[in-house]
Design a protein around this motif. Structure first.
Motif, PDB file in Angstrom:
ATOM      1  N   THR A 170     -22.284  40.615 -30.285  1.00 51.86           N
ATOM      2  CA  THR A 170     -21.679  40.098 -31.516  1.00 51.86           C
ATOM      3  C   THR A 170     -21.276  41.219 -32.466  1.00 51.86           C
ATOM      4  O   THR A 170     -20.384  41.055 -33.282  1.00 51.86           O
ATOM      5  N   SER A 171     -21.957  42.352 -32.359  1.00 53.22           N
ATOM      6  CA  SER A 171     -21.636  43.449 -33.275  1.00 53.22           C
ATOM      7  C   SER A 171     -20.514  44.341 -32.745  1.00 53.22           C
ATOM      8  O   SER A 171     -20.181  45.353 -33.344  1.00 53.22           O
ATOM      9  N   ARG A 172     -19.950  43.971 -31.600  1.00 57.90           N
ATOM     10  CA  ARG A 172     -18.888  44.794 -31.009  1.00 57.90           C
ATOM     11  C   ARG A 172     -17.685  43.913 -30.709  1.00 57.90           C
ATOM     12  O   ARG A 172     -17.686  42.724 -30.998  1.00 57.90           O
ATOM     13  N   SER A 173     -16.673  44.512 -30.109  1.00 56.28           N
ATOM     14  CA  SER A 173     -15.477  43.743 -29.760  1.00 56.28           C
ATOM     15  C   SER A 173     -14.879  44.320 -28.496  1.00 56.28           C
ATOM     16  O   SER A 173     -14.840  45.535 -28.322  1.00 56.28           O
ATOM     17  N   VAL A 174     -14.358  43.450 -27.644  1.00 59.43           N
ATOM     18  CA  VAL A 174     -13.684  43.921 -26.438  1.00 59.43           C
ATOM     19  C   VAL A 174     -12.393  44.659 -26.815  1.00 59.43           C
ATOM     20  O   VAL A 174     -11.810  45.385 -26.025  1.00 59.43           O
ATOM     21  N   GLY A 175     -11.975  44.463 -28.063  1.00 59.61           N
ATOM     22  CA  GLY A 175     -10.761  45.128 -28.530  1.00 59.61           C
ATOM     23  C   GLY A 175     -11.007  46.476 -29.178  1.00 59.61           C
ATOM     24  O   GLY A 175     -10.102  47.047 -29.787  1.00 59.61           O
TER      25      GLY A 175
END
Lengths: 421, 507
Positions: A117-122
């Motif tokens: 949740t604290s990261r992004s695949v983007g």
């Protein structure tokens, strides 16, 4: 010590690639290119699984008595003979050693990023784009039979569209402005006939100040009489990739070659061949004209599978001869190295991660961010590996085989080989 | 610099680390022999040719038939042909430079904005970074950060974040509030939260976070919960462990902290479970075992542990400081239920972190991102030291409007200013400053065996002196010892290997 009572540690070397499916297994040594295959050898597979257990980390104790097990004996013999592992007397160490087991890991793995949740695949996704293919115009005077589909197999011109289109300069600027801060290394310009692009001068102005390699792909027949345009390219440090197909007008090609040579324009010749006969004629032309920097592109026309089987399909020998390195093997487990970071924009503004897949979106309608995010999230092209397709997913060779190319799409099968049906 | 480091584990097993490949592996003792010959300047093939037929005496191994040695020479040569053992050009490796563009790009891709909302605090903790033990901070005047400066910071960053320089999409940005005690300036926080919500972030979403001593938690918990703040509560364990945390009148803060925390937990149990964590400052009055037990039993939480910062110590109080200081690793080794603590605390412990770093940095199968596959053929280059590139992790705004790359370095190292009307950062000046510091320290870095995984921040050295000294400078022997320690741990705890690889993600 009595040899009968001797105990050993048996280990595999860290650089060795191992794979197993059911009762068959494969060991590969990237230092030598040696492939050791075990078909229907459950005993070998059993020991490989034991070696790879998280508690063992590629090292297991073996006694002299255990070495009488034919499967273990063979595995040890092969590992030593082909420098993929070894035995060391336990008396030479104070405790069990470990081996650095090559479990491939990417901290920014897309599948992991989707769950955090604290990261992004983007995250930093635009930095992944290293090559941009721009089809600036879909019109051309030539009538090549391959026009409609060669571009789906390799980088090639096309005018495959029902309507006459030109890629709008603002879209090109939009792309370049967003990719400048990242890893963009090369921009390939293609057509139709790129020189007839209405915004040719504007394109040159847009590309000129950017620190990227500029490559023009052009059919040799569209280069005839273009000395002035070629001069501009030479002045502005472009590279020229000349597409050559059959039937071949040798005198025209020679003229084009001479022009390019006179201008000192870095030039490569891309011969498109669909038969052994064309291949031989290409070789003769290359020798006759002393052409340098050559690439061959086999072209599948729907009827020449035999040509592909003879010249393109691979076998165990081809794979071994290519000697993939550890990093290649790691990469092939995670991404498609042939396709990752490539983006293609057609003259109608449609953007593709791979031209054989649906477009990610359309310039002017969809943001680049949304398009790339979609590819990062779904991974249908950039992360299309042999592990995800049949029958390669069930094949021992899927990590050491060359990555999936566009030829697999063209021929409608993923196994362009004689290894697995 | 030697291309291959040989180390030995506690069990006496040999391992090699090859710099060129960036890989570690178990090394057969006889293979080690040939590598040692090379490292000592001898020619292994020549040496082998000079050996008599029959048996050869190998030091620390015994008598070996020459034929058997031939096998290991062959293996050595195979590896050498593949690039193993080649000398490492540390000078070239450390020739990276910072450009102005890098600074701009970092700001356009900022991950965290941290505001020192006030330097006022309602506690008087003995070991505070703004207390008696330290000297490298601006004088505390109970000042509050001007909310307009806070807004100008976001305005400035938003322009960059919404520009084509932003390389990400849907990436969270943490808006963090720090102090002193941030809840002593709640009007700032409330206004900033509203302001953040009014802004149009095209490629990011925001998450609010705060480090707090919890004294005002009950008063403002409705607001914090409503805005889904991630809270890090500072608490050093039980009453004894937290005895350095005192109110202004010197009385223990512990009962007040606990009352506030329990109030939050009672009213918002789900929020407490998902958004609240604890950080314990580690010192001579607590222990790893005690902290683990306390937080697990009382709150069902595993705390992070922070050792006291050992830089910028006030020389007059050096002795008292070191009497207060304690080491997490030493405390862990004394714990009775060591294994359980390790299992629970995992990467919060320095020894596991060390193994994690070893697996990440000294092996060739872990990658930061996908680009490391694509650009792998290029010989890597990096900037000297382990200093974060400015603004690559966060931007920190002090109560005086100074702009810093993080809150852990002295405030004299500001890189720009922000006030109620504008924010100013000169990218070229920042790049030049960093490069000048790198140039000062680089002479040492080039001879350091640990250059590939250096964690030393230049701002924790006396970098403004003409000839700053890095105490982390490491020769091959020290690096070999360090690697041996990490590998020994894996030998004793092999399952930690795949656990770390599968579970740990580094930003």
């Amino acid at each position: 010590m009595n040899k009968q009572k001797q105990k050993y540690w048996f280990y595999l070397d860290s650089y060795v690639h191992a794979s197993w499916k059911k009762d068959s297994a494969l060991l590969y040594n990237p230092l030598t290119g040696h492939i050791q295959e075990y078909i229907n050898e459950p005993g070998i597979v059993k020991f490989l699984k034991r070696l790879h257990h998280p508690r063992n980390l590629l090292v297991i104790p073996v006694s002299h008595r255990e070495l009488k097990d034919p499967a273990l004996a063979q595995l040890v013999r092969d590992a030593r003979q082909y420098f993929m592992g070894d035995l060391v007397e336990q008396s030479k160490s104070g405790g069990k050693p470990v081996q650095m087991q090559p479990i491939v890991k990417i901290h920014r793995d897309a599948n992991k990023m989707k769950l955090e949740t604290s990261r992004s695949v983007g995250e930093d996704m635009l930095k992944y784009i290293n090559e941009l293919n721009l089809y600036v115009k879909n019109q051309c005077r030539q009538t090549c039979a391959m026009c409609g589909d060669a571009f789906r197999q390799f980088l090639c011109c096309t005018k495959a569209s029902t309507s006459k289109r030109e890629l709008e300069p603002r879209h090109i600027s939009y792309l370049l402005d967003h990719l400048d801060g990242g890893s963009l290394d090369t921009v390939n310009i293609l057509g139709g006939d790129p020189f007839s692009y209405s915004y040719w001068n504007e394109l040159q102005t847009t590309l000129q100040p950017r620190d990227i390699k500029k490559v023009l792909f052009c059919h040799y027949k569209n280069l005839d009489g273009r000395e002035k345009d070629l001069q501009t390219l030479a002045d502005r440090s472009w590279h020229l990739n000349i597409l050559v197909n059959f039937p071949l007008d040798e005198s025209l090609l020679e003229r084009v070659k001479k022009n390019a040579d006179n201008l000192g324009l870095p030039t490569a010749f891309h011969f498109i061949v669909k038969s052994a006969d064309e291949f031989q004629r290409a070789e003769a032309a290359i020798e006759g004209m002393s052409l340098e920097s050559i690439q061959y592109h086999p072209y599948f026309d729907g009827t020449n599978e035999e040509f592909f089987q003879a010249g393109v399909f691979i076998d165990r020998g081809t794979i071994a001869a290519s000697k993939p390195k550890s990093r290649d093997i790691h990469a092939r487990q995670m991404i498609n190295p042939l396709n990752f970071g490539n983006l293609t924009a057609h003259s109608d503004g449609k953007v593709h991660a791979n031209v054989n897949k649906k477009p990610l979106g359309t310039l002017g309608k969809n943001s680049l961010y949304d398009m790339i995010f979609k590819e990062m999230r779904d991974g249908k092209s950039w992360r299309r590996t042999r592990h995800k397709v049949k029958p390669c997913a069930d094949c021992l060779y899927n990590s050491i085989c060359p990555p999936l190319s566009n030829y697999e799409y063209a021929l409608g099968r993923n196994n362009l080989c004689d290894i697995r049906e | 610099m030697k291309g291959c480091i040989l180390s030995t584990s506690k069990n006496g097993n040999s391992y090699l680390y090859d710099r060129g490949h960036g890989s570690s592996m178990y090394c057969h003792p006889l293979l080690r022999h040939f590598i040692e010959l090379l490292n000592n300047g001898a020619d292994p093939e020549e040496w082998f040719a000079q050996q008599p037929d029959g048996e050869v005496e190998i030091e620390a191994y015994g008598k070996v038939p020459k034929q058997q040695l031939a096998y290991y020479l062959h293996k050595f040569l195979l590896m050498k042909a593949d690039g193993y053992f080649a000398p490492f050009d540390n000078e070239r490796y450390l020739s990276g430079r910072l450009e102005a563009r890098d600074v701009e790009l970092a700001l356009a891709n900022i991950r965290q904005v941290t505001y020192e909302v006030t330097d006022a605090c309602n506690l008087n903790c003995e070991y505070c970074g703004y207390g008696k033990f330290y000297s490298d901070y601006d004088t505390r005047t109970d000042k509050k950060l001007d909310v307009e400066a806070g807004k100008r910071t976001l305005d400035y960053l938003l322009e960059l974040l919404n520009s084509p320089l932003n390389q990400s999409h849907h990436r969270p940005i943490y808006i963090s509030f720090y102090g002193g005690e941030p809840l002593m300036n709640i009007p700032f926080i409330e206004e900033m939260v509203d302001y953040v919500k009014s802004l149009d972030f095209k490629h990011n979403h925001t998450v609010f976070s705060m480090t707090t001593n919890a004294l005002l938690l009950e008063k403002y918990m409705d607001f914090l919960q409503a805005n889904e703040f991630n809270l890090l509560v500072s608490l050093d364990g039980d009453e004894t462990g937290s005895s350095y945390r005192v109110l202004k009148d010197g009385s223990p803060a512990y009962p007040h902290i606990i009352r506030n925390v329990e109030a939050l937990r009672a009213k918002y149990p789900d929020y407490f479970r998902s958004n609240v964590n604890f950080n314990a400052v580690f010192h001579n009055k607590n222990s790893v075992q005690g902290l683990h037990k306390y937080f697990k039993e009382r709150f069902d939480k595993i705390p992070t542990l922070s050792e006291l910062n050992t830089t910028g110590i006030n020389q007059e109080l050096k002795e008292e400081f070191w009497a207060t200081y304690a080491n997490v690793q030493e405390s862990l080794m004394q714990a009775e239920d060591y294994s359980l603590i390790e299992k629970d605390m995992f990467m919060r412990l320095p020894n596991i972190q060390g193994v994690g770093l070893f697996l990440d940095q000294f092996n060739d199968f872990t990658y930061r991102d996908y680009n490391e596959f694509i650009f792998s053929n290029e010989a890597p280059r990096r900037i000297p030291t382990g200093t974060c590139q400015p603004f690559s992790k966060k931007i920190f705004i002090t109560v005086n409007g100074k702009i810093l790359p993080c809150e852990r370095i002295g405030q004299q190292h500001n890189l720009g200013f922000v006030d109620s009307s504008k924010m100013e950062i000169d990218f070229q000046k920042v790049a030049d400053l960093y490069n000048s510091y790198y140039d000062k320290i680089k002479r040492q870095c080039v001879s350091c065996s640990n250059s590939e995984v250096c964690m030393q921040c230049i701002f924790n050295l006396d970098i403004e002196k003409p000839a700053p000294k890095c105490n982390g400078l490491m020769g091959d022997k020290e690096l070999a010892k360090l690697l041996g320690t990490q590998i020994s741990y894996i030998e004793e705890n092999p399952t930690i290997y795949s656990k770390i690889i599968k579970e740990v993600i580094i930003e």
